[in-house]
Design a protein around this motif. Structure first.
Motif, PDB file in Angstrom:
ATOM      1  N   ILE A   1      18.336 -25.106  18.814  1.00 23.85           N
ATOM      2  CA  ILE A   1      18.118 -26.350  18.456  1.00 23.85           C
ATOM      3  C   ILE A   1      19.160 -27.465  19.349  1.00 23.85           C
ATOM      4  O   ILE A   1      20.172 -26.978  19.568  1.00 23.85           O
ATOM      5  CB  ILE A   1      19.900 -26.198  17.122  1.00 23.85           C
ATOM      6  CG1 ILE A   1      19.926 -27.176  16.578  1.00 23.85           C
ATOM      7  CG2 ILE A   1      20.590 -25.384  17.447  1.00 23.85           C
ATOM      8  CD1 ILE A   1      20.040 -27.137  14.850  1.00 23.85           C
ATOM      9  N   PRO A   2      18.513 -28.667  19.226  1.00 27.91           N
ATOM     10  CA  PRO A   2      18.768 -29.275  20.223  1.00 27.91           C
ATOM     11  C   PRO A   2      20.445 -30.439  19.798  1.00 27.91           C
ATOM     12  O   PRO A   2      20.146 -30.468  18.564  1.00 27.91           O
ATOM     13  CB  PRO A   2      18.056 -31.150  20.422  1.00 27.91           C
ATOM     14  CG  PRO A   2      17.077 -30.530  19.161  1.00 27.91           C
ATOM     15  CD  PRO A   2      17.402 -28.929  18.432  1.00 27.91           C
ATOM     16  N   ILE A   3      20.793 -30.194  20.748  1.00 22.69           N
ATOM     17  CA  ILE A   3      22.692 -31.355  20.750  1.00 22.69           C
ATOM     18  C   ILE A   3      22.656 -32.492  21.053  1.00 22.69           C
ATOM     19  O   ILE A   3      21.823 -32.172  22.340  1.00 22.69           O
ATOM     20  CB  ILE A   3      23.846 -29.733  21.095  1.00 22.69           C
ATOM     21  CG1 ILE A   3      23.581 -28.541  20.352  1.00 22.69           C
ATOM     22  CG2 ILE A   3      25.036 -30.383  21.077  1.00 22.69           C
ATOM     23  CD1 ILE A   3      23.710 -28.546  19.367  1.00 22.69           C
ATOM     24  N   PHE A   4      23.432 -33.328  20.780  1.00 18.28           N
ATOM     25  CA  PHE A   4      24.059 -34.514  21.287  1.00 18.28           C
ATOM     26  C   PHE A   4      25.213 -34.544  21.861  1.00 18.28           C
ATOM     27  O   PHE A   4      25.702 -34.059  21.147  1.00 18.28           O
ATOM     28  CB  PHE A   4      23.492 -35.536  20.263  1.00 18.28           C
ATOM     29  CG  PHE A   4      21.704 -35.500  19.875  1.00 18.28           C
ATOM     30  CD1 PHE A   4      20.790 -36.200  20.603  1.00 18.28           C
ATOM     31  CD2 PHE A   4      21.097 -35.264  18.985  1.00 18.28           C
ATOM     32  CE1 PHE A   4      19.175 -35.627  20.335  1.00 18.28           C
ATOM     33  CE2 PHE A   4      19.951 -34.626  18.449  1.00 18.28           C
ATOM     34  CZ  PHE A   4      18.900 -35.339  19.238  1.00 18.28           C
ATOM     35  N   LEU A   5      25.465 -34.797  23.243  1.00 20.81           N
ATOM     36  CA  LEU A   5      27.069 -35.387  23.653  1.00 20.81           C
ATOM     37  C   LEU A   5      26.624 -37.463  23.749  1.00 20.81           C
ATOM     38  O   LEU A   5      25.841 -37.700  23.830  1.00 20.81           O
ATOM     39  CB  LEU A   5      27.120 -34.381  24.589  1.00 20.81           C
ATOM     40  CG  LEU A   5      27.147 -33.104  24.723  1.00 20.81           C
ATOM     41  CD1 LEU A   5      27.478 -32.812  25.509  1.00 20.81           C
ATOM     42  CD2 LEU A   5      28.329 -32.835  23.268  1.00 20.81           C
TER      43      LEU A   5
ATOM     44  N   THR B   1      20.660 -25.663  22.250  1.00 22.85           N
ATOM     45  CA  THR B   1      20.672 -26.527  23.870  1.00 22.85           C
ATOM     46  C   THR B   1      21.094 -27.912  24.312  1.00 22.85           C
ATOM     47  O   THR B   1      20.702 -28.896  23.084  1.00 22.85           O
ATOM     48  CB  THR B   1      18.870 -26.554  23.828  1.00 22.85           C
ATOM     49  OG1 THR B   1      18.267 -27.544  22.999  1.00 22.85           O
ATOM     50  CG2 THR B   1      18.270 -24.966  23.312  1.00 22.85           C
ATOM     51  N   LEU B   2      20.799 -27.992  25.199  1.00 18.23           N
ATOM     52  CA  LEU B   2      21.050 -29.819  25.520  1.00 18.23           C
ATOM     53  C   LEU B   2      19.998 -29.763  26.732  1.00 18.23           C
ATOM     54  O   LEU B   2      20.362 -28.979  27.587  1.00 18.23           O
ATOM     55  CB  LEU B   2      22.109 -29.319  26.118  1.00 18.23           C
ATOM     56  CG  LEU B   2      23.185 -30.903  26.541  1.00 18.23           C
ATOM     57  CD1 LEU B   2      23.076 -31.869  24.943  1.00 18.23           C
ATOM     58  CD2 LEU B   2      23.909 -30.840  27.225  1.00 18.23           C
TER      59      LEU B   2
ATOM     60  N   GLY C   1      27.343 -33.971  17.868  1.00 15.92           N
ATOM     61  CA  GLY C   1      26.563 -33.337  17.158  1.00 15.92           C
ATOM     62  C   GLY C   1      25.004 -33.260  17.137  1.00 15.92           C
ATOM     63  O   GLY C   1      24.408 -32.849  17.230  1.00 15.92           O
ATOM     64  N   LEU C   2      24.650 -33.073  15.647  1.00 11.56           N
ATOM     65  CA  LEU C   2      23.121 -32.278  15.871  1.00 11.56           C
ATOM     66  C   LEU C   2      21.916 -33.430  15.646  1.00 11.56           C
ATOM     67  O   LEU C   2      20.398 -33.331  15.202  1.00 11.56           O
ATOM     68  CB  LEU C   2      22.837 -31.595  13.894  1.00 11.56           C
ATOM     69  CG  LEU C   2      23.205 -30.536  13.887  1.00 11.56           C
ATOM     70  CD1 LEU C   2      23.288 -29.463  12.673  1.00 11.56           C
ATOM     71  CD2 LEU C   2      23.827 -29.510  15.691  1.00 11.56           C
ATOM     72  N   SER C   3      22.371 -34.914  15.678  1.00  7.75           N
ATOM     73  CA  SER C   3      22.038 -36.373  15.762  1.00  7.75           C
ATOM     74  C   SER C   3      22.253 -36.536  16.736  1.00  7.75           C
ATOM     75  O   SER C   3      23.093 -37.007  16.947  1.00  7.75           O
ATOM     76  CB  SER C   3      21.121 -36.485  14.566  1.00  7.75           C
ATOM     77  OG  SER C   3      22.309 -36.782  13.964  1.00  7.75           O
TER      78      SER C   3
END
Length: 93
Positions: free
Chosen positions: A1-5, A84-85, A64-66
Motif C-alpha cells: 500500500i503506497p504511503i505519502f510523506l 511502501t514508500l 497519508g494514504l493519498s
C-alpha cells in the motif's frame, strides 16, 4: 500500500547540499524494514531522519494514504498489506 510523506524541516548551515536526498533515502530505507501488517510509526520516521547533519527541528512530518499527506499520527496497516514508500512520494518543504 503506497504511503505519502510531507515534511517541514528546520536546518542550519551544516545541512548537506544533498540533504533532501539523504532524508528521502533514510525514509525509504525505513520502509524496506517493514513487514506485512506492520504499522507506519511517526516517531520512527522522525528518528530515521534525525541522524542527518544540520536538521535542527522537524516542524511536522505528515503521512497519508493519498497525496498530499495530512496526518501526523501513526498509520494502521492491515495484516495482509505492506506499507511502501516511493522516493517520489516524499515532499520536503
Amino acid at each position: 500500500i503506497p504511503i505519502f510523506l510531507k515534511l517541514l524541516l528546520v536546518t542550519d548551515g551544516t545541512y548537506p547540499v544533498d540533504g533532501d536526498t539523504q532524508v528521502t533515502t533514510a525514509l525509504t530505507d525505513y520502509f524496506v524494514t517493514l513487514l506485512n501488517g506492520e504499522d507506519v510509526l511517526n516517531h520512527k520516521l522522525k528518528a530515521a531522519v534525525s541522524e542527518i547533519d544540520g536538521i535542527t527541528n522537524i516542524t511536522y512530518l505528515y503521512q497519508g494514504l493519498s497525496d498530499p499527506a495530512t496526518v501526523e499520527t501513526n498509520l494502521t496497516i492491515a495484516p495482509s498489506e505492506l506499507a511502501t514508500l516511493d522516493a517520489g512520494d516524499v515532499t520536503i518543504v
